[in-house]
Design a protein around this motif. Structure first.
Motif, PDB file in Angstrom:
ATOM      1  N   ILE A 287      -8.752 -85.795  25.340  1.00 61.40           N
ATOM      2  CA  ILE A 287     -10.088 -86.265  25.015  1.00 61.40           C
ATOM      3  C   ILE A 287     -10.924 -86.186  26.289  1.00 61.40           C
ATOM      4  O   ILE A 287     -10.412 -86.424  27.386  1.00 61.40           O
ATOM      5  CB  ILE A 287     -10.064 -87.711  24.467  1.00 61.40           C
ATOM      6  N   ASP A 288     -12.181 -85.834  26.149  1.00 65.34           N
ATOM      7  CA  ASP A 288     -13.116 -85.849  27.271  1.00 65.34           C
ATOM      8  C   ASP A 288     -13.966 -87.096  27.148  1.00 65.34           C
ATOM      9  O   ASP A 288     -14.665 -87.285  26.154  1.00 65.34           O
ATOM     10  CB  ASP A 288     -14.012 -84.607  27.262  1.00 65.34           C
ATOM     11  N   MET A 289     -13.885 -87.959  28.168  1.00 59.26           N
ATOM     12  CA  MET A 289     -14.675 -89.193  28.193  1.00 59.26           C
ATOM     13  C   MET A 289     -15.127 -89.450  29.617  1.00 59.26           C
ATOM     14  O   MET A 289     -14.353 -89.260  30.558  1.00 59.26           O
ATOM     15  CB  MET A 289     -13.853 -90.404  27.723  1.00 59.26           C
ATOM     16  N   SER A 290     -16.341 -89.909  29.756  1.00 59.97           N
ATOM     17  CA  SER A 290     -16.873 -90.281  31.065  1.00 59.97           C
ATOM     18  C   SER A 290     -16.681 -89.185  32.096  1.00 59.97           C
ATOM     19  O   SER A 290     -16.226 -89.431  33.209  1.00 59.97           O
ATOM     20  CB  SER A 290     -16.229 -91.588  31.555  1.00 59.97           C
ATOM     21  N   GLU A 291     -16.997 -87.959  31.706  1.00 59.77           N
ATOM     22  CA  GLU A 291     -16.928 -86.799  32.584  1.00 59.77           C
ATOM     23  C   GLU A 291     -15.519 -86.522  33.110  1.00 59.77           C
ATOM     24  O   GLU A 291     -15.346 -85.919  34.160  1.00 59.77           O
ATOM     25  CB  GLU A 291     -17.911 -86.959  33.745  1.00 59.77           C
ATOM     26  N   ARG A 292     -14.501 -86.990  32.398  1.00 61.75           N
ATOM     27  CA  ARG A 292     -13.103 -86.740  32.753  1.00 61.75           C
ATOM     28  C   ARG A 292     -12.338 -86.373  31.494  1.00 61.75           C
ATOM     29  O   ARG A 292     -12.726 -86.735  30.393  1.00 61.75           O
ATOM     30  CB  ARG A 292     -12.451 -87.995  33.342  1.00 61.75           C
ATOM     31  N   SER A 293     -11.241 -85.696  31.689  1.00 68.86           N
ATOM     32  CA  SER A 293     -10.337 -85.410  30.584  1.00 68.86           C
ATOM     33  C   SER A 293      -9.118 -86.315  30.715  1.00 68.86           C
ATOM     34  O   SER A 293      -8.588 -86.498  31.808  1.00 68.86           O
ATOM     35  CB  SER A 293      -9.878 -83.957  30.614  1.00 68.86           C
ATOM     36  N   TYR A 294      -8.713 -86.877  29.597  1.00 68.20           N
ATOM     37  CA  TYR A 294      -7.506 -87.687  29.527  1.00 68.20           C
ATOM     38  C   TYR A 294      -6.578 -87.003  28.533  1.00 68.20           C
ATOM     39  O   TYR A 294      -6.985 -86.696  27.414  1.00 68.20           O
ATOM     40  CB  TYR A 294      -7.828 -89.106  29.049  1.00 68.20           C
ATOM     41  N   CYS A 295      -5.350 -86.760  28.946  1.00 65.42           N
ATOM     42  CA  CYS A 295      -4.400 -86.059  28.092  1.00 65.42           C
ATOM     43  C   CYS A 295      -3.114 -86.849  27.946  1.00 65.42           C
ATOM     44  O   CYS A 295      -2.647 -87.473  28.896  1.00 65.42           O
ATOM     45  CB  CYS A 295      -4.091 -84.680  28.666  1.00 65.42           C
ATOM     46  N   LEU A 296      -2.580 -86.811  26.738  1.00 67.37           N
ATOM     47  CA  LEU A 296      -1.323 -87.490  26.438  1.00 67.37           C
ATOM     48  C   LEU A 296      -0.276 -86.454  26.054  1.00 67.37           C
ATOM     49  O   LEU A 296      -0.488 -85.683  25.122  1.00 67.37           O
ATOM     50  CB  LEU A 296      -1.511 -88.460  25.260  1.00 67.37           C
ATOM     51  N   PRO A 297       0.861 -86.451  26.734  1.00 68.19           N
ATOM     52  CA  PRO A 297       1.936 -85.543  26.339  1.00 68.19           C
ATOM     53  C   PRO A 297       2.758 -86.163  25.213  1.00 68.19           C
ATOM     54  O   PRO A 297       3.107 -87.344  25.266  1.00 68.19           O
ATOM     55  CB  PRO A 297       2.762 -85.402  27.616  1.00 68.19           C
ATOM     56  N   ILE A 298       3.072 -85.375  24.209  1.00 68.46           N
ATOM     57  CA  ILE A 298       3.924 -85.803  23.099  1.00 68.46           C
ATOM     58  C   ILE A 298       5.161 -84.907  23.125  1.00 68.46           C
ATOM     59  O   ILE A 298       5.035 -83.683  23.016  1.00 68.46           O
ATOM     60  CB  ILE A 298       3.194 -85.668  21.741  1.00 68.46           C
ATOM     61  N   PRO A 299       6.349 -85.482  23.266  1.00 70.92           N
ATOM     62  CA  PRO A 299       7.565 -84.661  23.308  1.00 70.92           C
ATOM     63  C   PRO A 299       7.756 -83.846  22.033  1.00 70.92           C
ATOM     64  O   PRO A 299       7.315 -84.238  20.950  1.00 70.92           O
ATOM     65  CB  PRO A 299       8.693 -85.695  23.458  1.00 70.92           C
ATOM     66  N   SER A 300       8.443 -82.736  22.171  1.00 72.91           N
ATOM     67  CA  SER A 300       8.633 -81.813  21.042  1.00 72.91           C
ATOM     68  C   SER A 300       9.331 -82.451  19.857  1.00 72.91           C
ATOM     69  O   SER A 300       9.140 -82.028  18.720  1.00 72.91           O
ATOM     70  CB  SER A 300       9.409 -80.581  21.509  1.00 72.91           C
ATOM     71  N   THR A 301      10.127 -83.479  20.092  1.00 71.14           N
ATOM     72  CA  THR A 301      10.854 -84.128  19.001  1.00 71.14           C
ATOM     73  C   THR A 301       9.985 -85.078  18.183  1.00 71.14           C
ATOM     74  O   THR A 301      10.441 -85.614  17.179  1.00 71.14           O
ATOM     75  CB  THR A 301      12.059 -84.915  19.552  1.00 71.14           C
ATOM     76  N   HIS A 302       8.732 -85.276  18.604  1.00 70.44           N
ATOM     77  CA  HIS A 302       7.873 -86.251  17.928  1.00 70.44           C
ATOM     78  C   HIS A 302       6.637 -85.644  17.263  1.00 70.44           C
ATOM     79  O   HIS A 302       5.685 -86.346  16.956  1.00 70.44           O
ATOM     80  CB  HIS A 302       7.461 -87.353  18.898  1.00 70.44           C
ATOM     81  N   TRP A 303       6.677 -84.335  17.059  1.00 67.99           N
ATOM     82  CA  TRP A 303       5.575 -83.708  16.335  1.00 67.99           C
ATOM     83  C   TRP A 303       6.087 -82.417  15.722  1.00 67.99           C
ATOM     84  O   TRP A 303       7.132 -81.903  16.096  1.00 67.99           O
ATOM     85  CB  TRP A 303       4.366 -83.463  17.239  1.00 67.99           C
ATOM     86  N   LYS A 304       5.330 -81.902  14.774  1.00 68.16           N
ATOM     87  CA  LYS A 304       5.651 -80.604  14.180  1.00 68.16           C
ATOM     88  C   LYS A 304       4.380 -79.994  13.621  1.00 68.16           C
ATOM     89  O   LYS A 304       3.360 -80.668  13.468  1.00 68.16           O
ATOM     90  CB  LYS A 304       6.712 -80.731  13.087  1.00 68.16           C
ATOM     91  N   VAL A 305       4.473 -78.715  13.334  1.00 69.47           N
ATOM     92  CA  VAL A 305       3.379 -78.029  12.664  1.00 69.47           C
ATOM     93  C   VAL A 305       3.501 -78.361  11.186  1.00 69.47           C
ATOM     94  O   VAL A 305       4.580 -78.249  10.602  1.00 69.47           O
ATOM     95  CB  VAL A 305       3.452 -76.504  12.898  1.00 69.47           C
ATOM     96  N   ARG A 306       2.416 -78.785  10.582  1.00 65.61           N
ATOM     97  CA  ARG A 306       2.440 -79.131   9.149  1.00 65.61           C
ATOM     98  C   ARG A 306       2.927 -77.939   8.347  1.00 65.61           C
ATOM     99  O   ARG A 306       2.547 -76.804   8.598  1.00 65.61           O
ATOM    100  CB  ARG A 306       1.061 -79.514   8.658  1.00 65.61           C
ATOM    101  N   GLY A 307       3.760 -78.225   7.366  1.00 67.20           N
ATOM    102  CA  GLY A 307       4.278 -77.171   6.506  1.00 67.20           C
ATOM    103  C   GLY A 307       5.539 -76.536   7.035  1.00 67.20           C
ATOM    104  O   GLY A 307       6.203 -75.810   6.314  1.00 67.20           O
ATOM    105  N   SER A 308       5.881 -76.828   8.307  1.00 71.93           N
ATOM    106  CA  SER A 308       7.127 -76.268   8.822  1.00 71.93           C
ATOM    107  C   SER A 308       8.281 -77.139   8.332  1.00 71.93           C
ATOM    108  O   SER A 308       8.110 -78.299   8.005  1.00 71.93           O
ATOM    109  CB  SER A 308       7.113 -76.218  10.350  1.00 71.93           C
TER     110      SER A 308
END
Length: 113
Positions: free
Chosen positions: A87-108
């Motif tokens: 997300i871009d907020m207050s002229e900065r980017s904040y990023c959250l890493p999500i491990p591969s075991t906790h997400w997937k492509v929908r329909g996969s």
């Protein structure tokens, strides 16, 4: 001037890219998060909001609101298989890493637990 250029060898090429992330932008409609990933995003969103808006009432931030904050820029990291939500907020980017075991492509195939 020819002394300035060194030949590129396979070892040099591989060595320079081992730690380099390879990012591919992905649409949030194509992503399914696990319950644990949703908790990670909720926790991260609260931390970001406390940092940039100290007076904000982060205790009432819902998980869906937190996820909605981080859907503008999503990247699949090729080396780890992880997801990076930004997300871009207050002229900065904040990023959250999500491990591969906790997400997937929908329909996969395969559940995200």
């Amino acid at each position: 001037m020819s002394g300035m250029h060194q030949p590129v060898t396979q070892e040099t090429f591989i060595g320079n890219n081992v730690d380099e992330p390879i990012l591919h932008e992905i649409d949030y409609h194509d992503v399914a998060l696990s319950k644990e990933a949703t908790r990670m995003v909720h926790h991260g969103a609260r931390a970001v909001l406390r940092q940039i808006m100290p007076a904000a009432d982060t205790d009432n931030l819902t998980a869906s609101q937190a996820v909605a904050l981080f859907i503008d820029k999503l990247f699949w990291e090729e080396n780890s298989g992880g997801l990076i939500m930004c997300i871009d907020m207050s002229e900065r980017s904040y990023c959250l890493p999500i491990p591969s075991t906790h997400w997937k492509v929908r329909g996969s195939e395969g559940p995200v637990q």
